[in-house]
Motif scaffolding. Sequence first.
Motif, PDB file in Angstrom:
ATOM      1  N   VAL A 112      36.537   5.160 -30.161  1.00 21.92           N
ATOM      2  CA  VAL A 112      35.501   4.135 -29.940  1.00 21.92           C
ATOM      3  C   VAL A 112      34.187   4.787 -29.521  1.00 21.92           C
ATOM      4  CG1 VAL A 112      34.787   2.274 -28.393  1.00 21.92           C
ATOM      5  CG2 VAL A 112      37.057   2.227 -29.427  1.00 21.92           C
ATOM      6  N   TYR A 113      34.242   5.753 -28.611  1.00 20.86           N
ATOM      7  CA  TYR A 113      33.012   6.392 -28.151  1.00 20.86           C
ATOM      8  C   TYR A 113      32.377   7.262 -29.235  1.00 20.86           C
ATOM      9  CZ  TYR A 113      34.091   4.707 -23.495  1.00 20.86           C
ATOM     10  OH  TYR A 113      34.342   3.910 -22.420  1.00 20.86           O
ATOM     11  N   ILE A 114      33.200   7.910 -30.057  1.00 28.93           N
ATOM     12  CA  ILE A 114      32.652   8.681 -31.184  1.00 28.93           C
ATOM     13  C   ILE A 114      31.915   7.741 -32.137  1.00 28.93           C
ATOM     14  CG2 ILE A 114      33.268   9.998 -33.244  1.00 28.93           C
ATOM     15  CD1 ILE A 114      35.499  11.312 -31.617  1.00 28.93           C
ATOM     16  N   ILE A 115      32.505   6.572 -32.388  1.00 28.09           N
ATOM     17  CA  ILE A 115      31.860   5.596 -33.281  1.00 28.09           C
ATOM     18  C   ILE A 115      30.527   5.139 -32.689  1.00 28.09           C
ATOM     19  CG2 ILE A 115      32.056   3.278 -34.279  1.00 28.09           C
ATOM     20  CD1 ILE A 115      35.143   3.742 -34.252  1.00 28.09           C
ATOM     21  N   ARG A 116      30.533   4.784 -31.395  1.00 30.36           N
ATOM     22  CA  ARG A 116      29.300   4.284 -30.779  1.00 30.36           C
ATOM     23  C   ARG A 116      28.206   5.347 -30.780  1.00 30.36           C
ATOM     24  NH1 ARG A 116      29.360  -0.709 -29.137  1.00 30.36           N
ATOM     25  NH2 ARG A 116      31.155  -1.712 -28.140  1.00 30.36           N
ATOM     26  N   MET A 117      28.582   6.593 -30.500  1.00 30.71           N
ATOM     27  CA  MET A 117      27.588   7.662 -30.485  1.00 30.71           C
ATOM     28  C   MET A 117      27.001   7.892 -31.874  1.00 30.71           C
ATOM     29  SD  MET A 117      27.251   8.675 -27.385  1.00 30.71           S
ATOM     30  CE  MET A 117      28.119   8.338 -25.864  1.00 30.71           C
ATOM     31  N   ASN A 118      27.825   7.813 -32.903  1.00 27.09           N
ATOM     32  CA  ASN A 118      27.324   7.999 -34.270  1.00 27.09           C
ATOM     33  C   ASN A 118      26.467   6.819 -34.719  1.00 27.09           C
ATOM     34  OD1 ASN A 118      28.274  10.579 -35.620  1.00 27.09           O
ATOM     35  ND2 ASN A 118      30.198   9.879 -34.726  1.00 27.09           N
ATOM     36  N   ILE A 119      26.777   5.622 -34.230  1.00 25.99           N
ATOM     37  CA  ILE A 119      25.897   4.472 -34.507  1.00 25.99           C
ATOM     38  C   ILE A 119      24.532   4.710 -33.868  1.00 25.99           C
ATOM     39  CG2 ILE A 119      25.503   2.028 -34.027  1.00 25.99           C
ATOM     40  CD1 ILE A 119      28.521   1.581 -34.312  1.00 25.99           C
ATOM     41  N   LEU A 120      24.528   5.217 -32.629  1.00 23.87           N
ATOM     42  CA  LEU A 120      23.267   5.531 -31.959  1.00 23.87           C
ATOM     43  C   LEU A 120      22.467   6.568 -32.741  1.00 23.87           C
ATOM     44  CD1 LEU A 120      24.231   5.737 -28.162  1.00 23.87           C
ATOM     45  CD2 LEU A 120      22.676   4.111 -29.223  1.00 23.87           C
ATOM     46  N   LYS A 121      23.165   7.534 -33.321  1.00 23.34           N
ATOM     47  CA  LYS A 121      22.490   8.585 -34.089  1.00 23.34           C
ATOM     48  C   LYS A 121      22.072   8.116 -35.474  1.00 23.34           C
ATOM     49  CE  LYS A 121      24.201  12.738 -33.956  1.00 23.34           C
ATOM     50  NZ  LYS A 121      25.178  13.844 -34.052  1.00 23.34           N
ATOM     51  N   GLY A 122      22.556   6.940 -35.879  1.00 26.92           N
ATOM     52  CA  GLY A 122      22.216   6.419 -37.202  1.00 26.92           C
ATOM     53  C   GLY A 122      23.108   6.940 -38.307  1.00 26.92           C
ATOM     54  N   ASP A 123      24.220   7.608 -37.958  1.00 26.89           N
ATOM     55  CA  ASP A 123      25.149   8.127 -38.964  1.00 26.89           C
ATOM     56  C   ASP A 123      26.244   7.082 -39.174  1.00 26.89           C
ATOM     57  OD1 ASP A 123      26.831   9.546 -40.608  1.00 26.89           O
ATOM     58  OD2 ASP A 123      26.663  11.427 -39.482  1.00 26.89           O
ATOM     59  N   TYR A 124      25.927   6.042 -39.956  1.00 23.12           N
ATOM     60  CA  TYR A 124      26.843   4.924 -40.127  1.00 23.12           C
ATOM     61  C   TYR A 124      28.040   5.280 -41.011  1.00 23.12           C
ATOM     62  CZ  TYR A 124      22.629   2.717 -38.363  1.00 23.12           C
ATOM     63  OH  TYR A 124      21.530   2.407 -37.608  1.00 23.12           O
ATOM     64  N   ASP A 125      27.860   6.225 -41.941  1.00 29.35           N
ATOM     65  CA  ASP A 125      28.983   6.643 -42.784  1.00 29.35           C
ATOM     66  C   ASP A 125      30.075   7.300 -41.947  1.00 29.35           C
ATOM     67  OD1 ASP A 125      27.782   5.702 -45.079  1.00 29.35           O
ATOM     68  OD2 ASP A 125      26.846   7.615 -45.586  1.00 29.35           O
ATOM     69  N   LEU A 126      29.674   8.206 -41.048  1.00 28.32           N
ATOM     70  CA  LEU A 126      30.659   8.874 -40.198  1.00 28.32           C
ATOM     71  C   LEU A 126      31.284   7.868 -39.230  1.00 28.32           C
ATOM     72  CD1 LEU A 126      32.015  11.511 -39.484  1.00 28.32           C
ATOM     73  CD2 LEU A 126      30.135  12.028 -37.911  1.00 28.32           C
ATOM     74  N   ALA A 127      30.464   6.942 -38.732  1.00 29.15           N
ATOM     75  CA  ALA A 127      30.995   5.913 -37.835  1.00 29.15           C
ATOM     76  C   ALA A 127      32.065   5.090 -38.551  1.00 29.15           C
ATOM     77  CB  ALA A 127      29.874   5.007 -37.346  1.00 29.15           C
ATOM     78  N   GLU A 128      31.810   4.740 -39.808  1.00 25.48           N
ATOM     79  CA  GLU A 128      32.781   3.960 -40.581  1.00 25.48           C
ATOM     80  C   GLU A 128      34.080   4.726 -40.807  1.00 25.48           C
ATOM     81  OE1 GLU A 128      31.462   0.500 -43.548  1.00 25.48           O
ATOM     82  OE2 GLU A 128      30.766   2.489 -44.146  1.00 25.48           O
ATOM     83  N   LYS A 129      33.974   6.032 -40.969  1.00 25.41           N
ATOM     84  CA  LYS A 129      35.166   6.863 -41.164  1.00 25.41           C
ATOM     85  C   LYS A 129      36.087   6.750 -39.955  1.00 25.41           C
ATOM     86  CE  LYS A 129      36.556  11.695 -41.162  1.00 25.41           C
ATOM     87  NZ  LYS A 129      36.095  13.089 -41.020  1.00 25.41           N
TER      88      LYS A 129
END
Length: 552
Positions: free
Chosen positions: A190-207
């Motif tokens: 969950v925290y990896i997803i939130r951090m990647n959303i903050l960074k704007g890396d939505y593809d990695l967040a979706e993974k």
Amino acid sequence: MSRRISIIIVLVLLSGTFMRIGGKDLDSLVSLWRNYTINMEFDSVITSGKEFFHSADSSGDMYERCASGLYVAQAYLSKSQYDSVFFWLSLVENDVETLSDSQMKIILYNVKAILSLSLEVDYAACFEYLDKALSIAHETASEESERSILCNIAGIYNSIQDTTGLRYAVQAYELSKKARDIHTLPAAIVYIIRMNILKGDYDLAEKYVDELSGMYREIHVPQYGYMVWLLTAEIMSHRGDVPEADRCYEKAMELSDSVTYPTRISGYLDYGTFLLHNDRPVDAERVLLHGLSVSREKGHFESMSDYLLRLSEVYDYLGDKEKAYDYYQQYHVFERQNSNNERKFNQLRMMYQTLMHEKEISLKDLALMRTQRRNILVGSLSLVLTVILASVCVLYRRKNRMYRQLVENHYKLSQALSVRIQDAEDAPECDLKDADEALYRRIEGLMKNEGLYRRSDISLEMIADRLETNRTYISNAINIKSGKSFYNYINSYRISEALHVLSDEHNDIPLKALCEDLGFNSMSTFYRAFQKETGVPPSAYREQIRRIKLSS
């Protein structure tokens, strides 16, 4: 989305390996409590933990007393019943510090860390407690505790929207993968997803959302499914797919009754904010009012100011200026008020009632004791409310007198300073051969003549480009000649203009509009900067300075 997102609690659990030899009954109970906690059966932990605590207390076994007391405190924390958490910690905290059991200290520091964040929004204290726990986990090679603590540290950075927390989340993820820890792994994801959303890396967040979704299909824990829908909605919202984001939020809401209160409260806030930003204020009002009600019921102070601010924006959008102002005032009062006295009062009240009633009866009479306690609470409610209301009235009057004195002092000081500044400006110009002095005067020209400080994107690079020099020279000139950091220097101009506007009895510009005009990126930043300068919030300054001017 809200700038403050509630930390997802990752409880550090007793592993069952203790410093003391023996304790077979305790080992079995710890294993049972651990399973109850993982399955979120917190009431079962509380019931059995209390019984074991009183038994250990009667026999004088401090070790068993501390272990059961910590588990009861931990279970109450999961239910957001903070008064009970403080009470049970008060019974065992000092004894835990004297014991040589590292695992108990890890639990103690982790609980205190989460309290610091949830109740006081004190990130520094939260990090300090988690750092202590992490050091103990390293020293004792407690890998399970280390994984959980790393997750909670990532949670702090998530709360303040700082992607520095990504490395902690990744460490927790890798350690959990290696250990096949299916209980800590979801929080790390969950925290990896939130951090990647903050960074704007939505593809990695979706993974990583897909990985969490796979875990939900394998282990049907409602909390996992809730977070999958909530995070997918957030990603879709950022990508501009509003219908899909709305569908995902609705799916999350269907599971909300099955998740912990902090997670649920965070979800309501995110969904309400999404609805407001997508021109659905009536729906946003419904969701946010419900979320605020849950926050108040559970005493979740970290999120309440966000709810009040969002509701103010909702009613402003709907044209209900009276309600908008009311919630805005509540927001500022809530931000200012000090809840320590009330919390201490509740602690003392609970301690008195528990010690006078719970310890005088046998374990067989626990059910009767609970009934008696409820009757006592109902009977004393009117007295408690009277005391609280009287205290609030006294504090309110004192606060207004203090604000008036602070504003008067600041007003007199600013008048004196303005004379000195005018004298300095009328004095002959100094030798401009001093490179820093010459550069500083050019910077001052940009501020005074062009009002460059009002730019929300102002930076050292921007000023350096305008003056055809580099950011280091700009920074040095400001530091040497003004004695301030760059951002304190910019804020001094902004606050000076704010003081002028708020002192003008003919100017009733809303504070939010003033904040934007001055270049502040958020109301909270404006309020902190203003209160640091004057000692009072902008709204209180406007009210008091006008009274002072009318009476002079």
